[in-house]
Design a protein around this motif. Structure first.
Motif, short mmCIF file in Angstrom:
data_model
loop_
_atom_site.label_atom_id
_atom_site.label_comp_id
_atom_site.label_asym_id
_atom_site.label_seq_id
_atom_site.Cartn_x
_atom_site.Cartn_y
_atom_site.Cartn_z
N GLU A 460 75.42 57.15 86.96
CA GLU A 460 76.10 58.42 86.63
C GLU A 460 77.17 58.75 87.68
O GLU A 460 78.21 59.30 87.36
CB GLU A 460 75.10 59.57 86.51
CG GLU A 460 74.36 59.87 87.79
CD GLU A 460 73.46 61.11 87.66
OE1 GLU A 460 72.26 60.96 87.88
OE2 GLU A 460 73.98 62.19 87.35
N LYS A 464 81.17 58.91 87.39
CA LYS A 464 81.85 60.14 87.83
C LYS A 464 83.02 59.81 88.77
O LYS A 464 84.12 60.38 88.64
CB LYS A 464 80.86 61.07 88.54
CG LYS A 464 81.50 62.37 89.05
CD LYS A 464 80.50 63.27 89.75
CE LYS A 464 81.11 64.62 90.09
NZ LYS A 464 82.29 64.55 90.93
N ASP A 468 86.72 60.90 88.02
CA ASP A 468 87.36 61.92 88.87
C ASP A 468 88.19 61.30 90.00
O ASP A 468 88.51 61.99 90.98
CB ASP A 468 86.27 62.82 89.50
CG ASP A 468 85.48 63.56 88.43
OD1 ASP A 468 85.97 63.63 87.28
OD2 ASP A 468 84.38 64.04 88.74
#
Lengths: 478, 97
Positions: A460, A464, A468
């Motif tokens: 995860e 991310k 980002d």
């Protein structure tokens, strides 16, 4: 904004310019190796995952007004764009198109006929043909897309061939007995008549790339170009034969190959990384050149990998192989060829590989014996390798999932390319050993060491960070 | 100039024609050269061997020096490795040759 499909080399160049993937080189460049050295450096950077733009060389020493384009297909991303495919999902995206056909559309004329030069006025020395290496002996056309037409069926075979410059209207071509165009040439030879031929320099990008796919005998690559781009390729008849060529190409060289004439060819910097021997090969008499008024010449760097030529060839061979593998086996995820046609890395589903006897060897054998006869090494990995284009991840699989005493299979003396420098070339078929490295997870009870999972950050957060990335303001692209 | 294929030769183009003539000379003498200089790099200019040796760089340097002395440009030069064995004759299946 230029959009796919790119109908000509110059549309493709314009697109790359918009994407900031093209550099204009105004400095004077020497044809005796500087062009190839520039291309080589960028290919090395590209293979290392760094920015490696395509080049438009605008100041060629001794050839005022000429421009040479190179490296437009030097990255996976750019090959994907040229075919209108998603780079992240390339094989799954493009492979279904291999079974579709959209025949070309013949038009009466096109930009490739802006200038027509025939017979005694033909002068190949007016073309800015670079040398690749020091010992080449003669400059070579490395990006000549050969068009040959079957005298019995009309089938047109398209493939990039390298040609030696041997005179103002003479070229040498090594017609490889292992390639399809040899079948066409043999029919003319057996009738004792010259074979017409046309070579295309800088067609639209899809034609260049698709010409390097492996197709069954009788399938014309131009039918696939239409299938890939979604619209028929516009072709025009040659001036001196029935052969059809892309109407929007930059330069067309028309000629014929007499049945029994030979020309001394080479040494040529071959895709296997070393020079070919000097050989008596087919002689091409050039009868006509047609071109645009301000044509762009195209140069494909050749020789020791990585080169642009390898990038195109390896990608297309991987695509053709993937198509066959998914027809025969479940769990085939990805396929990629490094160096020259290998090691070919095939990524498969872990649970299928664990529960199917000798799955890796079966998969590799099909790739070799059905798809690419000169495949030497296949490495089969599972999902723990995320990206098989990344050498480092493949090495990790060898180190973590492979034991040489039981995971290697060698089949000695299989058919090879005659150009393989590790076997002496005597002008006939060479031999090579075929090796499979099974780097998939073994079945129970031998999988204990893997059960605790891959040691890496949680997925995860990996996702991310990718999502980002720009927000961290680290200053480089992900 | 109507198109890029027209017009008089540039100095480089003229030199490349000479280089091709040197290649033609090599082709017609290749079999003798294999006997005399097998596996060696040779530099050929105006239909003559102007440098031969065991080391590529030295042969090239000698040829370049000659070019400087005689005032011709390097593009005229043919630099090539003489094969160690006979010229390969590609045998095409199904044909007499």
């Amino acid at each position: 904004m230029i959009e796919f499909p790119y109908l000509s080399m110059r549309e493709w160049i314009e697109y790359l310019e918009e994407k900031k993937q093209l550099s204009h080189v105004k400095a004077e460049v020497d044809l005796r190796g500087e062009v190839s050295a520039l291309a080589r450096r960028l290919n090395v950077l590209g293979a290392a995952g760094k920015n490696a733009p395509a080049l438009l060389l605008e100041n060629v020493k001794g050839y005022p007004g000429w421009r040479i384009c190179t490296n437009t297909f030097a990255t996976h991303e750019r090959i994907s764009w040229a075919l209108g495919a998603d780079p992240e999902n390339f094989l799954a995206d493009v492979t279904p198109r291999l079974d579709q056909r959209v025949p070309p559309m013949e038009v009466s004329t096109g930009p490739c006929k802006d200038v027509i030069i025939k017979e005694k006025d033909v002068d190949l020395l007016k073309l800015p043909i670079p040398f690749v290496g020091l010992s080449e002996g003669t400059p070579s056309l490395t990006a000549a897309m050969s068009n040959k037409r079957d005298i019995e069926t009309g089938w047109e075979n398209i493939a990039i061939r390298r040609l030696g410059l041997k005179g103002k209207n003479v070229l040498s071509e090594f017609i490889n007995p292992g390639q399809q165009d040899f079948q066409i040439w043999a029919k003319y030879r057996d009738r004792n008549i010259p074979m017409p031929v046309a070579y295309v320099i800088a067609p639209d990008p899809a034609s260049y790339i698709i010409s390097q796919t492996k197709q069954p005998l009788g399938v014309c690559e131009y039918d696939l170009v239409g299938a890939f781009t979604g619209s028929p390729l516009e072709v025009v008849k040659c001036e001196t034969s029935e052969i059809r060529v892309p109407a929007n190409a930059e330069i067309i060289i028309e000629g014929e190959i007499p049945p029994h004439e030979r020309e001394m060819d080479g040494p040529f910097p071959e895709h296997v990384g070393y020079y070919s021997p000097i050989a008596d090969v087919a002689r091409v008499h050039v009868k006509c050149i047609t071109m645009r008024k301000d044509p762009i010449f195209y140069f494909l760097d050749m020789g020791m990998p990585p080169t642009e030529g390898h990038n195109i060839g390896n990608t297309m061979l991987a695509m053709s192989t993937y198509r066959e593998l998914v027809k025969e086996f479940p769990g085939i995820l990805d396929c990629y060829a490094h160096s020259w046609v290998g090691p070919m890395v095939i990524r498969v589903k872990k649970d299928i590989a664990k529960n199917w006897a000798n799955f890796a060897v079966q998969v590799a054998a099909l790739a070799k014996f059905k798809c690419i006869f000169y495949l030497k090494v296949v490495i089969v990995v599972d999902e723990d390798v995320e990206n098989i284009r990344d050498y480092f991840q493949v090495w990790n699989a060898i180190m973590s999932k492979f034991q040489a005493s039981k995971d290697v299979t060698i089949i000695p003396r299989t058919v090879a390319t005659v150009l393989d420098a590790s076997e002496p070339w005597a002008g006939q078929w060479g031999w090579q050993d075929f090796m499979v490295l099974d780097c998939t997870e073994p079945p129970a009870p031998y999988d204990e060491g893997f059960k605790r999972g891959v040691a890496q950050p949680p997925m995860e957060f990996i996702e991310k960070v990718k999502r980002d990335w720009n927000s961290y303001e680290i200053g480089i692209s992900y | 100039m109507e198109n890029l294929m027209e017009g008089p030769d540039t100095i480089i183009q003229k030199a490349r024609r000479k280089q091709l003539e040197n290649r033609a000379w090599f082709d017609s003498h290749a079999r003798e050269l294999i006997k005399e200089h097998p596996g060696k790099p040779v530099a050929i200019h105006n239909g003559q061997i102007i440098a031969v040796g065991d080391n590529e760089n030295k042969v090239l340097a000698a040829a370049r020096e000659k070019a400087k002395q005689e005032k011709w440009i390097e593009e005229e030069l043919l630099f090539i490795m003489v094969p160690t064995k006979e010229i390969v004759h590609v045998r095409y299946p199904g044909g007499e040759d």
